[in-house]
Design an enzyme around this catalytic site. Structure first.
Site, PDB file in Angstrom:
ATOM      1  CE  LYS A   1       1.023   3.035  -0.474  1.00 58.79           C
ATOM      2  NZ  LYS A   1       1.727   2.068  -1.227  1.00 58.79           N
TER       3      LYS A   1
ATOM      4  CG  ASP B   1      -1.148   5.933  -2.807  1.00 62.34           C
ATOM      5  OD1 ASP B   1      -1.599   7.058  -3.452  1.00 62.34           O
ATOM      6  OD2 ASP B   1      -0.469   5.415  -2.219  1.00 62.34           O
TER       7      ASP B   1
END
Length: 269
Positions: free
Chosen positions: A8, A132
């Protein structure tokens, strides 16, 4: 059974405040990108783990894939498995590669062992591995706040843009990066900025870590400037670094320009 954990990027990153527990509240947008590892599991007589590709300098028991496995083993009957991880996502780059591997391991085990765990529960398990990590369960763009662990879905697509990711041979210490930032509440929320045309992001979207990281590691800032010079409509460091990405309207061919760096180029799906 095999899966392909993806990285990401952070679209903008604001360090908003320091918390009583010593951590920081942030605001950022996580966006999945097609830079991928490969993770495979098969039935075996006894459990084993092997890893190829980019070498991770850590003992097996600290690998997040194994941590994910052991977490599910505390609640479910998981058979002996032969596990192989092909590491291609650079680590220490602000790309969440380790978190992705852990989250995809949870999903892979859920499917392989037919555990029927719902996404909400997988996210809770993933959250115990890293802030995350839950993002990769659903793997769709989100506005992240808190320590990066509170997610709000956003309508955002960068489909069709050409993407270039460059990671120099630089390791940025996340605690050090935070120590050099003065927390500030942004004047305009990233939730508003991402609704503007991508061509305007350069004027509005910032990563609070860039100033200190570019000062200590000038090569990172030079890469960002080079991406703009070669036609990027938007370029930024991801997370606390040290990878830098650029969004382009036309294909790029920059590997020869950055021969001493990890370079990934392609079109976003």
């Amino acid at each position: 059974m095999i899966c392909f954990p993806n990285a990401k990027i952070n679209l903008g990153l604001n360090v908003v405040s320091k918390r009583p527990d010593g951590y920081h509240n942030i605001e950022t947008v996580f966006y999945p990108i097609p830079v991928k590892d490969a993770l495979e599991i098969v039935h075996a007589e006894e459990q084993s783990f092997s890893q190829t590709g980019i070498q991770v300098d850590a003992p097996v028991e600290k690998n997040l894939v194994i941590k994910a496995l052991n977490l599910l083993k505390t609640h479910y009957d998981i058979p002996a498995l032969e596990i192989h991880l092909l590491k291609a996502i650079p680590f220490g780059a602000g790309l969440g590669g380790g978190s992705a591997d852990a989250a995809f391991m949870l999903k892979l085990l859920n499917d392989f062992c037919k555990l029927n765990i719902q996404d909400d529960e997988l996210e809770k398990t993933a959250a115990t591995i890293g802030a995350d990590c839950p993002f990769f369960i659903r793997n769709t763009p989100v506005f992240a706040s808190g320590t990066g662990n509170i997610f709000e879905p956003v309508q955002l697509s960068l489909q069709g843009y050409y993407f270039c990711l460059i990671k120099p041979d630089v390791a940025v210490s996340t605690p050090e990066a935070y120590s050099l930032v003065t927390p500030t509440v942004p004047a305009i929320s990233l939730k508003e900025i991402i609704n503007k045309p991508v061509t305007e992001w350069k004027d509005w979207m910032i990563n609070d870590f860039e100033k200190s990281v570019f000062s200590k590691y000038p090569v990172v800032g030079q890469i960002k400037e080079s991406l703009y010079q070669t036609g990027a409509v938007y370029a930024s460091m991801s997370g606390s670094g040290s990878s830098v990405f650029g969004l382009f309207k036309t294909p790029t061919q920059l590997k020869d320009k950055f021969t001493d760096c990890f370079v990934w180029e392609g079109q976003l799906p």
